[in-house]
Scaffold this motif. Sequence first.
Motif, PDB file in Angstrom:
ATOM      1  N   ALA A 189       0.761  -0.992  -0.158  1.00  0.00           N
ATOM      2  CA  ALA A 189      -0.212   0.289  -0.101  1.00  0.00           C
ATOM      3  C   ALA A 189       0.920   0.906  -0.157  1.00  0.00           C
ATOM      4  O   ALA A 189       2.106   1.296   1.284  1.00  0.00           O
ATOM      5  CB  ALA A 189      -0.966  -0.103   1.142  1.00  0.00           C
ATOM      6  N   MET A 226      -0.585  11.140  -0.278  1.00  0.00           N
ATOM      7  CA  MET A 226      -1.944  10.104   0.036  1.00  0.00           C
ATOM      8  C   MET A 226      -1.934  10.228   1.869  1.00  0.00           C
ATOM      9  O   MET A 226      -3.859  10.441   2.330  1.00  0.00           O
ATOM     10  CB  MET A 226      -1.757   8.952   0.033  1.00  0.00           C
ATOM     11  CG  MET A 226      -2.203   9.049  -1.343  1.00  0.00           C
ATOM     12  SD  MET A 226      -1.868   6.474  -2.261  1.00  0.00           S
ATOM     13  CE  MET A 226      -1.997   6.689  -3.848  1.00  0.00           C
ATOM     14  N   ASN A 281       9.143  12.493  -7.507  1.00  0.00           N
ATOM     15  CA  ASN A 281       9.813  12.462  -9.147  1.00  0.00           C
ATOM     16  C   ASN A 281       8.610  12.967  -9.728  1.00  0.00           C
ATOM     17  O   ASN A 281       8.769  13.085 -11.040  1.00  0.00           O
ATOM     18  CB  ASN A 281      10.033  11.190  -9.501  1.00  0.00           C
ATOM     19  CG  ASN A 281       9.061  10.577  -9.612  1.00  0.00           C
ATOM     20  OD1 ASN A 281       7.924  10.541  -9.018  1.00  0.00           O
ATOM     21  ND2 ASN A 281       9.479   8.946 -10.034  1.00  0.00           N
TER      22      ASN A 281
HETATM   23  C1  LIG Z   1      -3.452   2.676  -1.672  1.00  0.00           C
HETATM   24  C2  LIG Z   1      -2.576   2.454  -3.651  1.00  0.00           C
HETATM   25  N1  LIG Z   1      -2.638   2.695  -4.343  1.00  0.00           N
HETATM   26  C3  LIG Z   1      -2.242   2.793  -5.543  1.00  0.00           C
HETATM   27  C4  LIG Z   1      -1.407   1.540  -5.890  1.00  0.00           C
HETATM   28  C5  LIG Z   1      -0.669   1.345  -7.034  1.00  0.00           C
HETATM   29  N2  LIG Z   1       0.501   1.901  -7.113  1.00  0.00           N
HETATM   30  C6  LIG Z   1       1.168   1.020  -6.388  1.00  0.00           C
HETATM   31  S1  LIG Z   1       2.815   2.197  -6.763  1.00  0.00           S
HETATM   32  C7  LIG Z   1       1.892   3.897  -7.544  1.00  0.00           C
HETATM   33  C8  LIG Z   1       3.120   4.330  -7.655  1.00  0.00           C
HETATM   34  C9  LIG Z   1       3.693   5.276  -6.526  1.00  0.00           C
HETATM   35  O1  LIG Z   1       4.306   6.451  -7.186  1.00  0.00           O
HETATM   36  P1  LIG Z   1       5.247   7.245  -6.579  1.00  0.00           P
HETATM   37  O2  LIG Z   1       4.755   7.416  -4.538  1.00  0.00           O
HETATM   38  O3  LIG Z   1       4.969   8.942  -6.721  1.00  0.00           O
HETATM   39  O4  LIG Z   1       6.349   6.445  -6.170  1.00  0.00           O
HETATM   40  P2  LIG Z   1       6.924   6.231  -7.603  1.00  0.00           P
HETATM   41  O5  LIG Z   1       6.774   4.759  -8.192  1.00  0.00           O
HETATM   42  O6  LIG Z   1       7.280   7.872  -8.576  1.00  0.00           O
HETATM   43  O7  LIG Z   1       8.908   6.241  -7.158  1.00  0.00           O
HETATM   44  C10 LIG Z   1       1.059   3.020  -7.874  1.00  0.00           C
HETATM   45  C11 LIG Z   1      -0.804   4.017  -8.267  1.00  0.00           C
HETATM   46  C12 LIG Z   1      -0.951   1.148  -4.593  1.00  0.00           C
HETATM   47  N3  LIG Z   1       0.187   0.439  -4.452  1.00  0.00           N
HETATM   48  N4  LIG Z   1      -1.223   1.614  -3.262  1.00  0.00           N
END
Ligand SMILES: Cc1ncc(C[n+]2csc(CCOP(=O)(O)OP(=O)(O)O)c2C)c(N)n1
Length: 230
Positions: A115, A146, A168
Amino acid sequence: MDICPDIFGKVYAPSLAIEADAKSFLEQALQAPESESLISSDHLKELHDKYLEFSETKADYSEDFVDMDGLMHDLAVCLPKDTIITNDAGNFFGWLSRYYRFEQENTYVGPTSGAMGYGLPAAIGAKLAQPHKHVVSVSGDGGFMMTLQEIETAVRYKIPTISIVVNNNIYGTIRAHQERHFPNRVVGTDLFNPDFGELARLFGAHGEKVEKIAILRQRCNGRLIQGCRL
Ligand SMILES: Cc1ncc(C[n+]2csc(CCOP(=O)(O)OP(=O)(O)O)c2C)c(N)n1
């Protein structure tokens, strides 16, 4: 190896897929005589040496941006071994899982179901449970957005944790899939974040925006973590 066979071949084609409960498989594998073992001790050593080489932190410091290799090197050198690390899900986690070696028990609190938004609240909980230890959360900008309102909780109850936000300006993990499977059709993965350093200060916490690792090294040296010398 996985308890659920549906997973085999989903991402990588395995040379040998084993459907088993990891704990009982490992218990039995450890007891097996070497002659019956799936892997010889020489091969095991070879693999372990490769792992050590791959996971050795690198003192890479780009002049132009925050180099994640260098950041991980500094964290590994700087943080006491009993520091508790928590995290969100995201591409940034690749560096943490590759480079940070957890050498003591109960020093990692991660989101089992992957999560986002877990790192900061988990850090606050861990610090309440183990107030004598440093607690550091590592998040992407998407995940941090979040649950970042919990900075208010930490400030109100004076719970001193450290949060690293790897910004990023995209949901990087999702963007990577979009670009791979649907090139030129990215959608809904750009983020327009506030300045997280300023936002932390507005909540009454200490906040820094770091654009070059030299600045992080200069500002943090001996300040955020007592006794830390980079
Ligand atoms: C609560 C939740 N919603 C959606 C997801 C699906 N998900 C996994 S990674 C991600 C994006 C993560 O973005 P960020 O936090 O900016 O990290 P980055 O991948 O850019 O390093 C999403 C939407 C999740 N794991 N948990």
